[in-house]
Design a protein around this motif. Sequence first.
Motif, PDB file in Angstrom:
ATOM      1  N   VAL A  42      -2.309  -1.332  11.305  1.00 52.45           N
ATOM      2  CA  VAL A  42      -1.039  -1.679  10.288  1.00 52.45           C
ATOM      3  C   VAL A  42      -1.409  -1.408   9.051  1.00 52.45           C
ATOM      4  O   VAL A  42      -0.507  -0.716   8.389  1.00 52.45           O
ATOM      5  CB  VAL A  42      -0.630  -3.198  10.832  1.00 52.45           C
ATOM      6  CG1 VAL A  42       0.541  -3.547   9.651  1.00 52.45           C
ATOM      7  CG2 VAL A  42      -0.022  -3.410  12.124  1.00 52.45           C
ATOM      8  N   ASP A  43      -2.439  -1.741   8.446  1.00 53.98           N
ATOM      9  CA  ASP A  43      -2.780  -1.556   7.115  1.00 53.98           C
ATOM     10  C   ASP A  43      -2.744  -0.333   6.763  1.00 53.98           C
ATOM     11  O   ASP A  43      -2.194   0.132   5.712  1.00 53.98           O
ATOM     12  CB  ASP A  43      -4.161  -2.158   6.733  1.00 53.98           C
ATOM     13  CG  ASP A  43      -4.233  -3.713   6.647  1.00 53.98           C
ATOM     14  OD1 ASP A  43      -3.142  -4.339   6.363  1.00 53.98           O
ATOM     15  OD2 ASP A  43      -5.383  -4.352   6.776  1.00 53.98           O
ATOM     16  N   SER A  44      -3.578   0.708   7.566  1.00 56.37           N
ATOM     17  CA  SER A  44      -3.548   2.050   7.196  1.00 56.37           C
ATOM     18  C   SER A  44      -2.196   2.611   7.214  1.00 56.37           C
ATOM     19  O   SER A  44      -2.085   3.569   6.489  1.00 56.37           O
ATOM     20  CB  SER A  44      -4.797   2.752   7.980  1.00 56.37           C
ATOM     21  OG  SER A  44      -4.268   2.847   9.460  1.00 56.37           O
ATOM     22  N   ARG A  45      -1.395   2.151   8.224  1.00 55.39           N
ATOM     23  CA  ARG A  45      -0.094   2.790   8.207  1.00 55.39           C
ATOM     24  C   ARG A  45       0.640   2.634   7.037  1.00 55.39           C
ATOM     25  O   ARG A  45       1.682   3.411   6.607  1.00 55.39           O
ATOM     26  CB  ARG A  45       0.574   2.473   9.619  1.00 55.39           C
ATOM     27  CG  ARG A  45      -0.188   2.907  10.994  1.00 55.39           C
ATOM     28  CD  ARG A  45       0.703   2.663  12.030  1.00 55.39           C
ATOM     29  NE  ARG A  45      -0.173   3.213  13.496  1.00 55.39           N
ATOM     30  CZ  ARG A  45       0.236   3.433  14.284  1.00 55.39           C
ATOM     31  NH1 ARG A  45       1.665   3.276  14.547  1.00 55.39           N
ATOM     32  NH2 ARG A  45      -0.540   3.793  15.532  1.00 55.39           N
ATOM     33  N   ILE A  46       0.788   1.219   6.828  1.00 56.20           N
ATOM     34  CA  ILE A  46       1.791   0.952   5.549  1.00 56.20           C
ATOM     35  C   ILE A  46       0.957   1.436   4.378  1.00 56.20           C
ATOM     36  O   ILE A  46       2.034   2.008   3.463  1.00 56.20           O
ATOM     37  CB  ILE A  46       1.585  -0.674   5.534  1.00 56.20           C
ATOM     38  CG1 ILE A  46       2.583  -1.305   6.797  1.00 56.20           C
ATOM     39  CG2 ILE A  46       2.394  -1.111   4.235  1.00 56.20           C
ATOM     40  CD1 ILE A  46       2.692  -2.672   6.792  1.00 56.20           C
ATOM     41  N   ALA A  91       2.778   3.232   0.796  1.00 57.18           N
ATOM     42  CA  ALA A  91       2.232   2.892  -0.366  1.00 57.18           C
ATOM     43  C   ALA A  91       1.825   3.805  -1.277  1.00 57.18           C
ATOM     44  O   ALA A  91       1.913   4.089  -2.745  1.00 57.18           O
ATOM     45  CB  ALA A  91       1.451   1.851  -0.537  1.00 57.18           C
ATOM     46  N   ASP A  92       1.013   4.761  -0.834  1.00 55.92           N
ATOM     47  CA  ASP A  92       0.141   5.884  -1.458  1.00 55.92           C
ATOM     48  C   ASP A  92       1.002   7.179  -1.568  1.00 55.92           C
ATOM     49  O   ASP A  92       0.669   8.226  -2.317  1.00 55.92           O
ATOM     50  CB  ASP A  92      -0.859   6.273  -0.678  1.00 55.92           C
ATOM     51  CG  ASP A  92      -1.746   5.389  -0.615  1.00 55.92           C
ATOM     52  OD1 ASP A  92      -1.969   4.171  -1.403  1.00 55.92           O
ATOM     53  OD2 ASP A  92      -2.891   5.255   0.404  1.00 55.92           O
ATOM     54  N   GLY A  93       2.452   6.963  -1.105  1.00 59.63           N
ATOM     55  CA  GLY A  93       3.356   8.261  -1.118  1.00 59.63           C
ATOM     56  C   GLY A  93       3.105   9.334  -0.181  1.00 59.63           C
ATOM     57  O   GLY A  93       3.556  10.422  -0.442  1.00 59.63           O
ATOM     58  N   VAL A  98       9.383   0.493   7.467  1.00 60.45           N
ATOM     59  CA  VAL A  98       8.498  -0.096   6.140  1.00 60.45           C
ATOM     60  C   VAL A  98       8.814   1.232   5.317  1.00 60.45           C
ATOM     61  O   VAL A  98       8.037   2.329   5.628  1.00 60.45           O
ATOM     62  CB  VAL A  98       7.151  -0.566   6.166  1.00 60.45           C
ATOM     63  CG1 VAL A  98       6.628  -0.630   5.038  1.00 60.45           C
ATOM     64  CG2 VAL A  98       7.125  -1.777   7.393  1.00 60.45           C
ATOM     65  N   ALA A  99       9.675   0.924   4.453  1.00 57.69           N
ATOM     66  CA  ALA A  99      10.087   2.566   3.773  1.00 57.69           C
ATOM     67  C   ALA A  99       9.727   2.329   2.325  1.00 57.69           C
ATOM     68  O   ALA A  99       9.656   1.218   1.611  1.00 57.69           O
ATOM     69  CB  ALA A  99      11.447   2.728   3.762  1.00 57.69           C
ATOM     70  N   ARG A 100       9.602   3.230   1.302  1.00 52.52           N
ATOM     71  CA  ARG A 100       9.598   3.313  -0.078  1.00 52.52           C
ATOM     72  C   ARG A 100      10.694   2.833  -0.694  1.00 52.52           C
ATOM     73  O   ARG A 100      11.926   3.074  -0.098  1.00 52.52           O
ATOM     74  CB  ARG A 100       9.165   4.658  -0.496  1.00 52.52           C
ATOM     75  CG  ARG A 100      10.070   5.777  -0.314  1.00 52.52           C
ATOM     76  CD  ARG A 100       9.715   7.070  -1.032  1.00 52.52           C
ATOM     77  NE  ARG A 100      10.653   8.100  -0.611  1.00 52.52           N
ATOM     78  CZ  ARG A 100      11.836   8.298  -1.343  1.00 52.52           C
ATOM     79  NH1 ARG A 100      12.357   7.514  -2.334  1.00 52.52           N
ATOM     80  NH2 ARG A 100      12.735   9.511  -0.717  1.00 52.52           N
ATOM     81  N   ASP A 101      10.556   2.190  -1.811  1.00 48.25           N
ATOM     82  CA  ASP A 101      11.711   1.593  -2.507  1.00 48.25           C
ATOM     83  C   ASP A 101      12.554   0.754  -1.807  1.00 48.25           C
ATOM     84  O   ASP A 101      13.890   0.980  -2.119  1.00 48.25           O
ATOM     85  CB  ASP A 101      12.539   3.109  -3.115  1.00 48.25           C
ATOM     86  CG  ASP A 101      11.775   3.980  -3.863  1.00 48.25           C
ATOM     87  OD1 ASP A 101      10.658   3.449  -4.606  1.00 48.25           O
ATOM     88  OD2 ASP A 101      11.747   5.297  -3.750  1.00 48.25           O
ATOM     89  N   GLY A 102      12.142   0.231  -0.776  1.00 55.37           N
ATOM     90  CA  GLY A 102      13.354  -0.722   0.082  1.00 55.37           C
ATOM     91  C   GLY A 102      14.117   0.050   0.693  1.00 55.37           C
ATOM     92  O   GLY A 102      15.242  -0.742   1.101  1.00 55.37           O
ATOM     93  N   LEU A 103      13.917   1.344   1.005  1.00 58.02           N
ATOM     94  CA  LEU A 103      15.262   1.771   1.634  1.00 58.02           C
ATOM     95  C   LEU A 103      15.411   1.467   3.180  1.00 58.02           C
ATOM     96  O   LEU A 103      14.435   1.296   3.884  1.00 58.02           O
ATOM     97  CB  LEU A 103      14.835   3.562   1.629  1.00 58.02           C
ATOM     98  CG  LEU A 103      14.872   4.078   0.224  1.00 58.02           C
ATOM     99  CD1 LEU A 103      14.412   5.657   0.219  1.00 58.02           C
ATOM    100  CD2 LEU A 103      16.264   3.742  -0.442  1.00 58.02           C
ATOM    101  N   THR A 104      16.555   1.747   3.800  1.00 60.13           N
ATOM    102  CA  THR A 104      16.956   1.452   5.095  1.00 60.13           C
ATOM    103  C   THR A 104      16.910   2.826   5.892  1.00 60.13           C
ATOM    104  O   THR A 104      16.731   4.072   4.930  1.00 60.13           O
ATOM    105  CB  THR A 104      18.086   0.742   5.377  1.00 60.13           C
ATOM    106  OG1 THR A 104      19.380   1.682   4.794  1.00 60.13           O
ATOM    107  CG2 THR A 104      18.167  -0.518   4.745  1.00 60.13           C
ATOM    108  N   LEU A 105      16.970   3.032   7.068  1.00 61.44           N
ATOM    109  CA  LEU A 105      16.942   4.076   7.802  1.00 61.44           C
ATOM    110  C   LEU A 105      18.082   5.210   7.573  1.00 61.44           C
ATOM    111  O   LEU A 105      17.757   6.370   7.097  1.00 61.44           O
ATOM    112  CB  LEU A 105      17.006   3.754   9.465  1.00 61.44           C
ATOM    113  CG  LEU A 105      16.777   4.858  10.266  1.00 61.44           C
ATOM    114  CD1 LEU A 105      15.261   5.391  10.086  1.00 61.44           C
ATOM    115  CD2 LEU A 105      16.980   4.389  11.654  1.00 61.44           C
ATOM    116  N   GLY A 106      19.374   4.581   7.256  1.00 60.79           N
ATOM    117  CA  GLY A 106      20.549   5.295   6.942  1.00 60.79           C
ATOM    118  C   GLY A 106      20.290   5.877   5.459  1.00 60.79           C
ATOM    119  O   GLY A 106      20.962   6.791   5.097  1.00 60.79           O
TER     120      GLY A 106
END
Length: 293
Positions: free
Chosen positions: A145-149, A153-155, A102-110
């Motif tokens: 899960v909420d706190s990790r995601i 979201a909080d940067g 689950v990454a910022r801006d819809g990014l994948t691992l690569g």
Amino acid sequence: MIRLGTRRSALATAQATWVADALRGLGHEVELVPIVTTGDVNRAPLEQIGGTGVFVSALRDALLADEIDIAVHSLKDLPTAPVDGLTIGAIPVREDPRDVLVARDGLTLGELPTGALVGTGSPRRVAQLDALGLGLELTGIRGNVDSRIAMVADGKLDAVVLARAGLARLGRLGEVTETLDPIQVLPAPGQGALGIECRAGDSTVLAALAPLEDSATRAAVTAERQLLATLEAGCTAPVGALAEVVEGEDGLELWLRGALGTDDGVQRLSANGPADDPVGVGRALASELLERT
């Protein structure tokens, strides 16, 4: 009435509710009984407070004290050593066992830039992600899960790595930006599977649980957990494993892949054998991994 013990977290409650609804669909009355575990109240790193087994000890104590009749565990959290008087009465069909990003801006691992801050509380994930050589900065995190995601979201983080099964059970797969291929990151032994534990002598409860059993899932997770046990590694050790039952020329076969993090990187091997001998397959692969390290 079947008393079902569960931790209070959203994910544990969702898993317990799924089991309760399945049992109710079979005509049983079920009552959810909330249980607080050490892992829920102590926020220190798991390896400092006894590994992920801290999530199950209170549930097992309640079973042995006849305060509840069944407990629902994430099998990846369950220690491999058996407990006198208790048994896994059923292992239902498994959710997708893979890890997700689950990454910022819809990014994948690569697509994550060099130096991107990625959160995970799992030494297994750290070892395998480091071995990919992507230049990521990995940091330990705990929480639901909420706190990790929310950290993404909080940067505070660029991404977090989580178990896909948990997000599926919470209805949050829409937040996944990539499902990680096991070729890159093997999941934890037992990940995505539930273990429904009860007292070994409770024939009434065992009969109630029997329709929930999935034999292919049990064979797969038994092999994975035997690998972990033979390596004498705890639930927080850098061990990944994934098994599946497939149709072979001479009947059902079990294929098992394993990964072991070492000071020199990650050793990966695979093994196969009869589907009715998951313990043997797990032991064989563990022995081979130990020989190579």
